[in-house]
Design a protein around this motif. Structure first.
Motif, PDB file in Angstrom:
ATOM      1  N   LEU A  17      28.521  -3.423  34.956  1.00 28.07           N
ATOM      2  CA  LEU A  17      28.868  -2.043  34.611  1.00 28.07           C
ATOM      3  C   LEU A  17      29.008  -1.174  35.850  1.00 28.07           C
ATOM      4  O   LEU A  17      29.901  -0.318  35.929  1.00 28.07           O
ATOM      5  N   TYR A  20      32.312  -2.339  37.585  1.00 27.19           N
ATOM      6  CA  TYR A  20      33.472  -1.957  36.773  1.00 27.19           C
ATOM      7  C   TYR A  20      33.710  -0.454  36.824  1.00 27.19           C
ATOM      8  O   TYR A  20      34.855   0.001  36.930  1.00 27.19           O
ATOM      9  N   THR A  21      32.644   0.320  36.767  1.00 28.08           N
ATOM     10  CA  THR A  21      32.785   1.780  36.788  1.00 28.08           C
ATOM     11  C   THR A  21      33.305   2.269  38.131  1.00 28.08           C
ATOM     12  O   THR A  21      34.134   3.202  38.195  1.00 28.08           O
ATOM     13  N   LYS A  28      40.317  -2.951  37.581  1.00 25.36           N
ATOM     14  CA  LYS A  28      39.329  -3.122  36.507  1.00 25.36           C
ATOM     15  C   LYS A  28      39.524  -4.445  35.751  1.00 25.36           C
ATOM     16  O   LYS A  28      38.550  -5.122  35.409  1.00 25.36           O
ATOM     17  N   SER A 183      38.913   4.284  29.236  1.00 24.69           N
ATOM     18  CA  SER A 183      37.509   4.163  28.871  1.00 24.69           C
ATOM     19  C   SER A 183      36.812   5.459  29.244  1.00 24.69           C
ATOM     20  O   SER A 183      36.541   5.716  30.412  1.00 24.69           O
ATOM     21  N   TYR A 185      33.719   8.520  28.862  1.00 24.67           N
ATOM     22  CA  TYR A 185      32.260   8.491  28.807  1.00 24.67           C
ATOM     23  C   TYR A 185      31.774   8.327  27.366  1.00 24.67           C
ATOM     24  O   TYR A 185      30.736   7.709  27.119  1.00 24.67           O
ATOM     25  N   LYS A 188      31.873   4.658  26.592  1.00 19.18           N
ATOM     26  CA  LYS A 188      30.751   3.946  27.208  1.00 19.18           C
ATOM     27  C   LYS A 188      29.456   4.185  26.430  1.00 19.18           C
ATOM     28  O   LYS A 188      28.669   3.254  26.212  1.00 19.18           O
TER      29      LYS A 188
END
Length: 472
Positions: A17, A20-21, A28, A183, A185, A188
């Protein structure tokens, strides 16, 4: 590596994570693919190379299929693609089964058995095969354009959230998302929340029921009393649902954190009012796959005779049983469900519609639980003995200990609470589609973190943590 392991929860997932972030948007997909290859190689370090090689070959075969100038050329390339993927499945999953049955036949005829070295079953091979087939068939049908980049196809096939045990994601469902997605927040947060709810189903319900089911199934079936046998069968029915549904929740949640929208896989199957209704609610992505890629090509509901319609239904579920495992018990399980689907068409649906919802649900659960006995045990002899125990009404005292009965009663009560109408109302509130305020976001995050940490503590202490569908 499984989602409910300490290695995944405290090492793999947090590192993924973070990377990826922080990765730029254009990298990505590469991050997901890299971690996915590592994830699969952790459990199958040799087969991962076979998987990569066959996936690469299949990508170029399907590209060639799309560009072929004649229908004959397209059909030949489709056949090659199907042969490659089904050949891998046949060899790795069914070769041992075929040789064992061949040798049994030879020995009964007085002929020497064939020499054979057993083939190891790679994890997730059935799910891998079905996803590759959706790609080649959808492109052949001209329903979608093939992917331009090999990396995107590798990502579609090997994405670690759903590769090992589903949901079965069809190419058409994620084709656009592979090329471009967002994607937020909110994604997520909701994805993490969904993952944690699935983890809770797995750790707090499935594992508890599974441990007790294993305890009962390990007893001597010839002396097993009927109440305990039924308790074991019901416990396994609860285990397999919460185990697989929990995994699907975790997979869907992980995908949501990356911006993917994976299809739902369950819809309260144990409140189904018929076997037909059960299969609209259980392993939904498998049912849709069987319908669109097998049942409809066989003629579906448009065949000229009722016999052909019933035969098609039965064949589809025979193959569905065989897809689950290379064992006659799986074939029997598939034939058992196919038989009741035919009965639904003949008269059962009308009869169940007249008796009321509750009797229909009880009858359907009865049939499903009987079927799970074949699914749980490895041989027909064992299944027959266990079913005999379930219907051996000799009024013997239960073999199971009071502690076992108490633990199962609490677990089954919790299971009923989730599957009943009030429980499903609560469950719907636990699966939000959006975050309405900052306060709501804090509540979901807090609940998720609490479940995450409690689940990790339980996993560390109990040590019992299988995933049933990993062997498929």
């Amino acid at each position: 590596m499984v989602f409910s392991s300490i290695i995944f929860l405290f090492y793999f997932l947090p590192v993924f994570l973070v990377v990826y972030t922080l990765a730029p948007e254009r990298w990505k997909n590469a991050v997901i693919l890299t971690f996915s290859v590592f994830f699969y190689a952790w459990g199958a370090p040799v087969f991962v190379f076979v998987l990569l090689a066959s996936t690469i070959i299949d990508f170029y075969l399907v590209r060639s299929l799309h560009r072929a100038a004649t229908n004959r050329g397209r059909k030949v390339r489709l056949l090659l693609s199907l042969s490659l993927n089904l050949g891998l499945l046949a060899y790795f999953k069914y070769a041992n089964f075929f040789v064992e049955n061949l040798n049994a036949a030879l020995l009964s005829a007085g002929v020497d058995a064939v020499g054979w070295t057993a083939v190891a079953l790679p994890i997730g091979i059935s799910f891998y095969t079905f996803q590759t087939l959706t790609y080649s068939i959808d492109v052949y049908r001209r329903q979608l354009e093939p992917l331009d980049r090999l990396a995107d196809y590798l990502l579609f096939i090997m994405s670690f959230p759903q590769m090992i045990a589903g949901p079965i994601v069809r190419f058409r469902e994620v084709a656009a998302q592979l090329r471009e997605r967002q994607s937020t927040y909110e994604d997520k947060l909701l994805g993490f929340h969904r993952f944690c709810l699935g983890l809770a189903k797995k750790v707090f319900i499935a594992n508890v029921l599974g441990a007790k089911a294993d305890e009962i199934y390990a007893l001597d079936f010839t002396t097993l009393d009927a109440p305990t046998a039924w308790l074991g069968a019901v416990a396994y029915a609860g285990q397999i649902y919460f185990d697989f549904a929990g995994y699907s929740d975790m997979a869907i949640g992980l995908g949501r954190m990356m911006g993917f929208r994976f299809p739902e896989n369950f819809n309260s199957p144990y409140v189904a009012t018929s076997i037909s209704d059960f299969w609209r609610r259980w392993h939904i992505t498998l049912g849709r796959w069987m319908r669109d890629y097998l049942y409809i090509p066989l003629g579906g509901n448009r065949v000229g005779s009722r016999f052909r319609l019933y035969f098609n239904l039965w064949v589809v579920f025979l193959l569905s049983g065989l897809w689950h495992g290379a064992s006659w018990n799986f074939v029997i399980w598939g034939a058992f469900h196919g038989f009741f689907l035919v009965l639904d068409r003949l008269f059962l649906l009308r009869w169940l519609g007249k008796v009321g919802r509750l009797p229909a649900v009880i009858f359907t659960c009865f049939v499903v639980i009987i079927g799970w006995v074949f699914f749980r045990l490895e041989t027909l002899g064992e299944a027959t003995e266990y079913l005999s125990a379930m219907f051996r009404w000799d009024f013997a005292l239960p073999v199971a200990s009071p502690k076992l009965w108490l633990t199962l009663a609490v677990s089954l009560l919790a299971s009923w609470g989730v599957l009943s109408a009030p429980g499903r109302w609560v469950e719907a509130r636990l699966y939000p589609t959006a975050v309405s305020s900052t306060g709501t976001a804090v509540v979901y995050l807090t609940l998720g973190l609490l479940v995450y940490l409690l689940s990790a503590a339980v996993i560390t202490s109990q040590g019992f943590n299988p995933f049933i569908y990993f062997r498929f």
